[in-house]
Design an enzyme around this catalytic site. Sequence first.
Site, PDB file in Angstrom:
ATOM      1  N   HIS A   1       0.817  -1.218   0.000  1.00 31.52           N
ATOM      2  CA  HIS A   1       0.000   0.000   0.000  1.00 31.52           C
ATOM      3  C   HIS A   1       0.851   1.268   0.000  1.00 31.52           C
ATOM      4  CE1 HIS A   1       0.824   0.650   4.333  1.00 31.52           C
ATOM      5  NE2 HIS A   1       0.736  -0.665   4.423  1.00 31.52           N
ATOM      6  N   ASP A   2       0.393   2.245  -0.755  1.00 24.95           N
ATOM      7  CA  ASP A   2       0.963   3.592  -0.779  1.00 24.95           C
ATOM      8  C   ASP A   2       2.343   3.672  -1.418  1.00 24.95           C
ATOM      9  OD1 ASP A   2      -1.210   4.976   0.866  1.00 24.95           O
ATOM     10  OD2 ASP A   2      -0.538   3.444   2.279  1.00 24.95           O
TER      11      ASP A   2
ATOM     12  N   GLY B   1       5.089  -1.006   2.827  1.00 23.81           N
ATOM     13  CA  GLY B   1       4.262   0.164   2.568  1.00 23.81           C
ATOM     14  C   GLY B   1       5.048   1.451   2.469  1.00 23.81           C
TER      15      GLY B   1
END
Length: 256
Positions: free
Chosen positions: A119-120, A137
Amino acid sequence: MIHPTAIIDPSCELASDVSVGAYSIVGPNVRIDAGTEIGPHVVIKGPTRIGKDNRIFQFASVGEDPQDKKYRGEVTYLDIGDRNIVREYATIHRGTVQDQGITRIGNDNLLMAYTHVAHDCVIGCHVIMANAASLAGHVRVDDYAILGGFSLVHQFCKIGQHSFSAMGSVITRDILPYVMVGGSPTKPHGINTVGLERQGFSPESIRQIRKAYKIVYKSRLKLEEAIQQLVEMTAETPEIQAMVDFLRQTGRSIIR
């Protein structure tokens, strides 16, 4: 172009020439642009945008929820550019609201089998992630970086442009542009000369980048003093500006 066993949510926006293989699932809020090929047994979850002329191979998982215990079902996004290749069993997750809410992948990247983009993360263009390389992340990977097989990148790290990590590298700090790292523990091992030559850097530019590397890693200068010397080199070698900017923005410090 759509195999009869594929499951496509009615809300999806697929260009007319997108192909979807057998038993693949494309969920709601997914947009796929022209020329993209989705292989068999692929799962794509939205909100996700996939650009033009991408190839996603069998058993890849694209746009799944982030593996973050803070995630509570918020609407977050994945954005993939053009001409990327995503190989077997690769996993790419959407963002979280604790960051910008979006995972971004640029153009012309190669994500080999079993790679993971958490994520991200933000991946630039022309990046290669070899088999089983994994990003935690909030990682940023700049253009033309290469992560060797089974490289592991700690969350919030930044990987500079044209850098190279050897197979099995455990990366817990930032990698300066143009630098090669490897070993256990991971250490810098000069500049990515072969990669720079392949991308058309002149012999003189490579020589100056090697000099800049020595200033940062061999001179025993304090980091601010090293940066100042690099600034003085940028007038004749603009490529070194990327090193200066990176050093001024590093958050976790560089592998040094």
